[in-house]
Design a protein around this motif. Sequence first.
Motif, PDB file in Angstrom:
ATOM      1  N   ALA A 189       3.914  -7.182 -16.647  1.00  0.00           N
ATOM      2  CA  ALA A 189       2.966  -6.174 -17.037  1.00  0.00           C
ATOM      3  C   ALA A 189       3.712  -5.082 -15.631  1.00  0.00           C
ATOM      4  CB  ALA A 189       1.689  -6.409 -16.428  1.00  0.00           C
ATOM      5  N   ALA A 190       3.904  -5.910 -14.412  1.00  0.00           N
ATOM      6  CA  ALA A 190       3.744  -4.329 -13.633  1.00  0.00           C
ATOM      7  C   ALA A 190       5.535  -3.807 -14.010  1.00  0.00           C
ATOM      8  CB  ALA A 190       4.224  -5.196 -12.110  1.00  0.00           C
ATOM      9  N   LEU A 191       6.484  -4.686 -13.564  1.00  0.00           N
ATOM     10  CA  LEU A 191       8.018  -4.295 -14.401  1.00  0.00           C
ATOM     11  C   LEU A 191       8.279  -4.023 -15.733  1.00  0.00           C
ATOM     12  CD1 LEU A 191       9.838  -8.201 -13.976  1.00  0.00           C
ATOM     13  CD2 LEU A 191      10.498  -5.913 -12.871  1.00  0.00           C
ATOM     14  N   ARG A 192       6.959  -3.740 -16.969  1.00  0.00           N
ATOM     15  CA  ARG A 192       6.747  -2.507 -17.818  1.00  0.00           C
ATOM     16  C   ARG A 192       6.610  -1.678 -17.654  1.00  0.00           C
ATOM     17  NH1 ARG A 192       7.458  -4.737 -23.811  1.00  0.00           N
ATOM     18  NH2 ARG A 192       8.720  -6.180 -23.053  1.00  0.00           N
ATOM     19  N   LEU A 193       5.387  -1.739 -16.982  1.00  0.00           N
ATOM     20  CA  LEU A 193       4.684  -0.073 -15.944  1.00  0.00           C
ATOM     21  C   LEU A 193       5.825   1.136 -15.464  1.00  0.00           C
ATOM     22  CD1 LEU A 193       2.244   1.441 -15.555  1.00  0.00           C
ATOM     23  CD2 LEU A 193       1.541   0.258 -13.464  1.00  0.00           C
ATOM     24  N   ALA A 246      -4.529   0.756  -8.163  1.00  0.00           N
ATOM     25  CA  ALA A 246      -3.361   2.207  -7.887  1.00  0.00           C
ATOM     26  C   ALA A 246      -1.874   2.171  -7.880  1.00  0.00           C
ATOM     27  CB  ALA A 246      -3.373   1.980  -6.283  1.00  0.00           C
ATOM     28  N   LEU A 247      -1.708   2.620  -9.054  1.00  0.00           N
ATOM     29  CA  LEU A 247      -0.731   2.890 -10.326  1.00  0.00           C
ATOM     30  C   LEU A 247       0.376   2.967  -9.444  1.00  0.00           C
ATOM     31  CD1 LEU A 247       0.643   3.634 -12.919  1.00  0.00           C
ATOM     32  CD2 LEU A 247       0.866   6.134 -12.262  1.00  0.00           C
ATOM     33  N   GLU A 248       0.457   3.726  -8.352  1.00  0.00           N
ATOM     34  CA  GLU A 248       2.028   3.559  -7.206  1.00  0.00           C
ATOM     35  C   GLU A 248       1.912   1.976  -6.162  1.00  0.00           C
ATOM     36  OE1 GLU A 248      -2.172   5.567  -4.328  1.00  0.00           O
ATOM     37  OE2 GLU A 248      -1.012   5.602  -6.895  1.00  0.00           O
ATOM     38  N   ASP A 249       0.741   1.354  -6.461  1.00  0.00           N
ATOM     39  CA  ASP A 249       1.169   0.056  -5.792  1.00  0.00           C
ATOM     40  C   ASP A 249       2.013  -0.831  -6.350  1.00  0.00           C
ATOM     41  OD1 ASP A 249       0.229   1.019  -3.141  1.00  0.00           O
ATOM     42  OD2 ASP A 249      -1.638  -0.093  -3.422  1.00  0.00           O
ATOM     43  N   ALA A 250       1.158  -0.918  -8.524  1.00  0.00           N
ATOM     44  CA  ALA A 250       1.425  -1.505  -9.266  1.00  0.00           C
ATOM     45  C   ALA A 250       3.677  -1.311  -9.750  1.00  0.00           C
ATOM     46  CB  ALA A 250       1.262  -1.496 -10.768  1.00  0.00           C
ATOM     47  N   VAL A 251       3.578   0.423  -9.472  1.00  0.00           N
ATOM     48  CA  VAL A 251       5.152   0.164 -10.015  1.00  0.00           C
ATOM     49  C   VAL A 251       5.899  -0.442  -8.632  1.00  0.00           C
ATOM     50  CG1 VAL A 251       6.118   2.377 -10.420  1.00  0.00           C
ATOM     51  CG2 VAL A 251       4.685   2.231 -11.150  1.00  0.00           C
ATOM     52  N   ASP A 310       0.843  -1.004   0.125  1.00  0.00           N
ATOM     53  CA  ASP A 310      -0.198  -0.051  -0.333  1.00  0.00           C
ATOM     54  C   ASP A 310       0.960   1.510   0.192  1.00  0.00           C
ATOM     55  OD1 ASP A 310      -2.003   1.827  -0.171  1.00  0.00           O
ATOM     56  OD2 ASP A 310      -2.745   1.050   2.322  1.00  0.00           O
ATOM     57  N   GLN A 311       1.337   1.323  -1.238  1.00  0.00           N
ATOM     58  CA  GLN A 311       2.133   2.225  -1.367  1.00  0.00           C
ATOM     59  C   GLN A 311       2.622   3.538  -0.691  1.00  0.00           C
ATOM     60  OE1 GLN A 311       5.816   1.747  -1.927  1.00  0.00           O
ATOM     61  NE2 GLN A 311       6.202   4.294  -1.964  1.00  0.00           N
ATOM     62  N   ILE A 312       1.198   4.257  -1.271  1.00  0.00           N
ATOM     63  CA  ILE A 312       0.916   5.837  -0.842  1.00  0.00           C
ATOM     64  C   ILE A 312      -0.180   5.803   0.455  1.00  0.00           C
ATOM     65  CG2 ILE A 312       0.560   8.428  -1.377  1.00  0.00           C
ATOM     66  CD1 ILE A 312       2.169   7.693  -3.390  1.00  0.00           C
ATOM     67  N   ARG A 313       0.108   5.513   1.627  1.00  0.00           N
ATOM     68  CA  ARG A 313       1.578   5.309   1.917  1.00  0.00           C
ATOM     69  C   ARG A 313       1.361   4.257   3.326  1.00  0.00           C
ATOM     70  NH1 ARG A 313      -0.053  11.566   4.584  1.00  0.00           N
ATOM     71  NH2 ARG A 313      -2.051  10.778   4.564  1.00  0.00           N
ATOM     72  N   ALA A 314       0.545   3.975   3.531  1.00  0.00           N
ATOM     73  CA  ALA A 314       0.648   2.336   4.376  1.00  0.00           C
ATOM     74  C   ALA A 314       1.362   1.623   4.806  1.00  0.00           C
ATOM     75  CB  ALA A 314      -0.718   2.337   4.822  1.00  0.00           C
TER      76      ALA A 314
END
Length: 261
Positions: free
Chosen positions: A187-191, A154-159, A24-28
């Motif tokens: 897909a996550a690596l490509r993103l 959520a884009l930030e989580d996938a990155v 949960d990258q932003i922000r937890a």
Amino acid sequence: MQLDVALLPGAAHISAGCVLIVVDQIRASTTVATALDLEVRDLLLAGDVATARDLARSTGSLLAGEHHARKPPGFDFDNSPSELSRAGIGGHGLVLCTTNGTAVLSRLRSADHVLVGCLRNARAVAEAAVDLATAAGMDGSVQVVCAGTLDLFALEDAVAAGVIIERAAERLGATGRPVELTDAARAALRLRGSYPDLLTAMTDSSGGATLREIGRAEDIAFCAEVDVTGTVPYLVHGDLLRIASLEIGTDGSTSVAEARF
């Protein structure tokens, strides 16, 4: 070993030998890693404000968190890793109120191993997950679970998941073990590779936009820092959602640090 990413929380699965990394990258996730870095006495997660207040009252803990991205009345801290990093919370208990990450962790709590990952501990959490999965033998695998926002992508989580998968593949490559990437992992690596740097990716995400809207833009850069801590948060089995640090010995053995509660 198979490396997978659940790009949506509903795609997460529990299976024998699978080590899960919840992001949960932003922000937890970033706040959890930061709190453990600051050596809190005990770290508990709550999914709503009322539960968080009850837990803090019964354990004598400080309160941090958000409701609709803002600090609830009476809380000591926001769900802000940069704010916590400047606070003297070492030795105190802390109850962190989150929505998305807590719900996913609660859903997956019966898994053998559940770690919490973010960019700041990407290498540490990836290597710990690979080592735990390797110990499971032929059935060992790793799945990074994106917490998302209210069960949406959520884009930030996938990155962040892409970065963690990259680190996990490097760990496996160093040991000579073959790597099997699922389509979601690719897909996550490509993103992640589509952005020139991680700060740009975090700024571009809806989570980054929310932080700017609520006046917490400083958290974007803090969350975008990568591989700056060796802390690996681990979900402790029990009735409460308690997080402790996974301790890794020089011989590669692992153990969970005992919370001092």
